[in-house]
Design an enzyme around this catalytic site. Sequence first.
Site, mmCIF file in Angstrom:
data_model
loop_
_atom_site.group_PDB
_atom_site.id
_atom_site.type_symbol
_atom_site.label_atom_id
_atom_site.label_comp_id
_atom_site.label_asym_id
_atom_site.label_seq_id
_atom_site.Cartn_x
_atom_site.Cartn_y
_atom_site.Cartn_z
ATOM 1 C CG ASP A 103 -2.126 0.419 1.031
ATOM 2 O OD1 ASP A 103 -1.978 2.319 0.687
ATOM 3 O OD2 ASP A 103 -2.731 0.391 0.952
ATOM 4 C CB ILE A 138 -0.198 3.277 8.556
ATOM 5 C CG1 ILE A 138 1.314 1.725 8.913
ATOM 6 C CG2 ILE A 138 -1.700 2.948 9.826
ATOM 7 C CD1 ILE A 138 1.523 2.386 10.213
ATOM 8 C CG HIS A 139 -4.114 4.418 4.321
ATOM 9 N ND1 HIS A 139 -5.413 4.384 3.829
ATOM 10 C CD2 HIS A 139 -4.000 3.978 3.379
ATOM 11 C CE1 HIS A 139 -6.157 2.847 3.189
ATOM 12 N NE2 HIS A 139 -4.073 2.426 2.985
ATOM 13 N N GLY A 140 -6.460 5.362 7.083
ATOM 14 C CA GLY A 140 -6.795 4.699 7.862
ATOM 15 C C GLY A 140 -7.975 3.461 7.007
ATOM 16 C CB ALA A 173 -5.013 2.415 11.151
#
Lengths: 167, 142
Positions: free
Chosen positions: A8, A12-14, A17
């Site tokens: 990705d 780390i994104h919405g 996470a």
Amino acid sequence: MIAQIRVDDRLIHGQVALVWTKELGTNRIIVANKHATESDVLRMTLQMGTPTGQKLLVKDVPDACRIANDPRAAGMKIFALTNCVRDALEFVKGAPGQIQTVNVANVGRFDKTDPATKVTLCSTIMLNPDELEAAKELCEQGVPVYHQLIPSDTKTPLKSLIEKAGK
Amino acid sequence: MKKLLIATHGYLADGFKSSLSILTGQQDQVQYINAYVDESDYTDALEAFIDSVGPDDQGVIFTDIYGGSVCQRVLLQQPASHGIFHVTGANLGLVIEVLLTDKPITREYLEGAIEAARSTMRIVEEEAPQSPQEDSADDFFA
């Protein structure tokens, strides 16, 4: 055990996470990305994106493999992230038997290589020639490799996306 | 089953729907009321939601702002008497948490989820933490 390596480019994104850690039942995240180990600001954004109660480790790929191969990892469910297919391939090769699945989610749209050389596999996967080679090799490692943005999407094998693109 | 409603002034509820769609794909498991966007009375939709929550269901109504008229209108329907929780000042993190959790929706659970969501409303510091924990394998495995 690495429950999943997710490729990705946002790391780390919405979605990652909030949604995937719940879906996979993981409570530890390894970001395998050399650039992130060298950038305080990037590491800060990763720490910020890590939900409360989750532990984060930021390593380059060889060190990430060492973590995956560590006997202490065997009983744990760990979620791993890379931002390119090549890193995911090196990770899988460097941690044989420790990786359960690879999910190629979002990759290649922002890698700054010439768009004319890229192959579009779907709306969120655009691979430059090196990444395409890595993707083909990744599909031959004996680990399930698929594309699934969010858990409610169906899993599409990466191999079928490559074949559909005529590559 | 879990039944959730988001009721807001204007299209904020649809904004939640858009965000839930991108992040979870489970936006259809929530109902939405965008109040005051036309002349219609949203009380009917509110009553219909409350009536749809049976004794075996777990219902939560999220509203946008404490003391606002949407919050007041929900209060007047007395959802608690139907076993439905009403949480106001909702944010996206809280709604996602409640939507995705496998835990039973109890008062204790909601209080914890609200506290966790509240703690994420904060000034974002641009200073790196003094002793970064994220590079120690021992901490990671601990």
